[in-house]
Design a protein around this motif. Structure first.
Motif, PDB file in Angstrom:
ATOM      1  N   GLY A 182      -6.990 -42.382  26.363  1.00  0.00           N
ATOM      2  CA  GLY A 182      -6.988 -42.199  24.912  1.00  0.00           C
ATOM      3  C   GLY A 182      -7.747 -43.289  24.193  1.00  0.00           C
ATOM      4  O   GLY A 182      -8.483 -43.020  23.229  1.00  0.00           O
ATOM      5  N   THR A 183      -7.600 -44.509  24.664  1.00  0.00           N
ATOM      6  CA  THR A 183      -8.323 -45.634  24.074  1.00  0.00           C
ATOM      7  C   THR A 183      -9.825 -45.478  24.272  1.00  0.00           C
ATOM      8  O   THR A 183     -10.625 -45.744  23.367  1.00  0.00           O
ATOM      9  CB  THR A 183      -7.839 -46.955  24.687  1.00  0.00           C
ATOM     10  N   ALA A 186     -11.259 -42.693  21.957  1.00  0.00           N
ATOM     11  CA  ALA A 186     -11.343 -43.187  20.587  1.00  0.00           C
ATOM     12  C   ALA A 186     -12.471 -44.202  20.439  1.00  0.00           C
ATOM     13  O   ALA A 186     -13.219 -44.186  19.449  1.00  0.00           O
ATOM     14  CB  ALA A 186     -10.009 -43.794  20.165  1.00  0.00           C
ATOM     15  N   GLN A 191     -13.197 -38.360  16.816  1.00  0.00           N
ATOM     16  CA  GLN A 191     -12.078 -38.361  15.883  1.00  0.00           C
ATOM     17  C   GLN A 191     -11.177 -37.146  16.070  1.00  0.00           C
ATOM     18  O   GLN A 191     -10.061 -37.110  15.541  1.00  0.00           O
ATOM     19  CB  GLN A 191     -12.601 -38.410  14.446  1.00  0.00           C
ATOM     20  N   SER A 192     -11.642 -36.141  16.807  1.00  0.00           N
ATOM     21  CA  SER A 192     -10.822 -34.969  17.095  1.00  0.00           C
ATOM     22  C   SER A 192     -10.893 -34.679  18.590  1.00  0.00           C
ATOM     23  O   SER A 192     -11.926 -34.858  19.229  1.00  0.00           O
ATOM     24  CB  SER A 192     -11.292 -33.761  16.290  1.00  0.00           C
ATOM     25  N   THR A 213      -1.566 -41.954  22.376  1.00  0.00           N
ATOM     26  CA  THR A 213      -2.526 -43.052  22.233  1.00  0.00           C
ATOM     27  C   THR A 213      -3.666 -42.676  21.299  1.00  0.00           C
ATOM     28  O   THR A 213      -4.064 -43.465  20.430  1.00  0.00           O
ATOM     29  CB  THR A 213      -3.087 -43.437  23.611  1.00  0.00           C
ATOM     30  N   PHE A 214      -4.214 -41.472  21.463  1.00  0.00           N
ATOM     31  CA  PHE A 214      -5.351 -41.052  20.637  1.00  0.00           C
ATOM     32  C   PHE A 214      -4.941 -40.953  19.165  1.00  0.00           C
ATOM     33  O   PHE A 214      -5.687 -41.400  18.283  1.00  0.00           O
ATOM     34  CB  PHE A 214      -5.879 -39.709  21.140  1.00  0.00           C
ATOM     35  N   GLU A 215      -3.771 -40.412  18.903  1.00  0.00           N
ATOM     36  CA  GLU A 215      -3.327 -40.298  17.517  1.00  0.00           C
ATOM     37  C   GLU A 215      -2.978 -41.657  16.931  1.00  0.00           C
ATOM     38  O   GLU A 215      -3.212 -41.904  15.742  1.00  0.00           O
ATOM     39  CB  GLU A 215      -2.141 -39.338  17.434  1.00  0.00           C
ATOM     40  N   ALA A 217      -4.571 -44.249  17.538  1.00  0.00           N
ATOM     41  CA  ALA A 217      -5.870 -44.852  17.225  1.00  0.00           C
ATOM     42  C   ALA A 217      -6.535 -44.198  16.017  1.00  0.00           C
ATOM     43  O   ALA A 217      -7.660 -44.550  15.655  1.00  0.00           O
ATOM     44  CB  ALA A 217      -6.794 -44.751  18.439  1.00  0.00           C
ATOM     45  N   GLY A 219      -7.027 -40.744  15.671  1.00  0.00           N
ATOM     46  CA  GLY A 219      -7.612 -39.445  15.965  1.00  0.00           C
ATOM     47  C   GLY A 219      -6.625 -38.308  15.773  1.00  0.00           C
ATOM     48  O   GLY A 219      -5.431 -38.519  15.536  1.00  0.00           O
TER      49      GLY A 219
END
Length: 423
Positions: A182-183, A186, A191-192, A213-215, A217, A219
């Protein structure tokens, strides 16, 4: 005594691409300890008297068939190499290994294999590779008072599973792999995110960690499409992902990637938008046309095998046909840790060995660092405590049987659809 292989192996192999030098390390947080007491010892103990050698019998349920069959050869080679080297050390213990297939969740092969192995009085069973398969046999194994030790299970579900203290693994929880992936997504500017996810314990667990993790950050996960093991097509899921138009797509599958990746590319996603995981990071040069997934990235737990001195050469002496090495080190270390635990306990009783596994890994907070079975066994023979670090890296079990240290490599696909470790 050498390795006893009593099953033929049907192998599907993929080649390992070149490797760079980057690895991302992080600490896996400990979960809740299991509260139940260990069961009565199984009839697999070897009572010993001073000067009497131990005989440790282990079985394996690793994928000789099914969706993870490409991981079977390196995992079995890791086990076989460790058995050879433990026995060659003449340190008071002989290991016998019985190799069986795990299949995947579309079959009942794992249950049949475990039933066979338990009838042969094994102290431990190494496997399965698939988290979903392990969840179908964990109660059967640990309920029999036998250790289950996986070199490749990554589902977070095992951390606090009620396993009577008998389940252990050298692979880190997907809480770590999801964080690293996820890091990376990002950091690459997406962003999506869309996700194509195998609907089992491995797929959904890794997807949840990746999403968190993505959210976190900043996203947004715009589509998460599930499919089941055994499905022959993911066309409907790819259509839904295409409609959501994410900037990046995480492909969380096993060998279903062989048809999922071309479908995604045909739907308009470029290689640079695709992100793979340990279940499908493989050499596709013999299957895809050049450039199909060039630029795609993926994650894989473990150290770069090409940095491990002669470990790869030793594996190839066991199985010269190896071209894939994923989880070989984790499988090797599983056998070594089991043998060291037996020496520390002075017994091959599974409960006694389980009581020593955390200590020999250094998880009790003390012990002298050692890096081979022979070196560690010598320290134990002298009355010392040990902290074993093997080719899979520092292990350091917590009370749940999870490694508290791990390394996740980030890889990128080349124009010929092989992959290399990147910076």
């Amino acid at each position: 005594m050498g390795v006893f292989i009593t099953a033929s192996r049907s192998r599907f192999r993929t080649a390992l691409g070149g490797a760079g030098l980057l690895a991302v390390s992080a600490l896996v947080l400990a979960g809740c300890a299991a509260e139940s007491e260990a069961p009565e010892p199984a009839d697999n103990s070897t009572p010993t008297t001073p000067g009497e050698d131990l005989t440790l019998r282990v079985g394996t349920v690793l994928p000789q068939s099914g969706a993870l069959a490409f991981l079977g050869p390196p995992e079995e080679a890791g086990v076989a190499l460790a058995v050879q080297e433990v026995n060659a050390a003449n340190a008071g213990i002989t290991v016998e290994a019985i190799f069986r297939d795990s299949g995947d969740t579309t079959t009942d092969i794992a249950t049949v294999s475990v039933t066979d192995l338990l009838s042969q009085d094994v102290s431990a069973i190494i496997g399965a590779a698939s988290s979903a398969v392990s969840l179908t046999i964990i109660d059967q194994i640990t309920g029999a008072g036998v250790i289950q030790f996986s070199p490749a299970n990554t589902s977070p579900a095992f951390t606090d599973y009620n396993d009577n203290g008998l389940y252990w693994r050298t692979a880190p929880s997907d809480l770590l792999q999801g964080e690293v992936l996820g890091t990376e997504i990002a950091a690459d500017g997406a962003q999506s995110l869309g996700m194509l996810v195998l609907n089992d314990a491995y797929g959904t667990g890794l997807a949840a960690a990746l999403r968190d993790t993505f959210e976190a950050a900043g996203g947004t996960v715009v589509s998460e499409e599930l499919f089941n093991e055994g499905d022959a097509s993911v066309d409907a899921q790819v259509s839904a992902l295409s409609a959501a138009a994410p900037e990046a797509v995480a492909v969380i599958t096993f060998d279903q990637a062989t048809f999922a990746l071309p479908a995604l590319v045909n739907a308009g996603f470029s290689g640079e938008q695709l992100y793979l995981v340990d279940g499908n990071l493989a050499d596709y040069s013999g299957q895809f046309e050049d450039g199909l997934i060039e630029g795609a990235k993926g994650t894989l737990p473990g150290l770069d095998i090409e940095t491990l001195g002669d470990f790869q050469d030793r594996l190839l002496e066991v199985d010269p046909a190896l071209t894939e090495f994923s989880y070989a080190a984790e499988s090797y270390d599983a056998v070594v840790l089991l043998a060291l635990a037996a020496l520390a306990a002075g017994s091959t009783d599974a409960s006694a060995m389980a009581g020593e596994l955390q200590a020999v890994s250094g998880g009790s907070g003390d012990g002298e660092k050692c890096f081979s079975f022979a070196e560690c066994a010598e320290i134990l023979a002298g009355g010392g405590a040990i902290d074993y670090d093997g080719p899979s890296g520092p292990i350091t079990f917590d009370e749940n049987g999870d490694p508290t240290e791990a390394t996740i490599g980030i890889y990128q696909y080349n124009a010929d659809n092989t992959y290399s470790r990147i910076n």
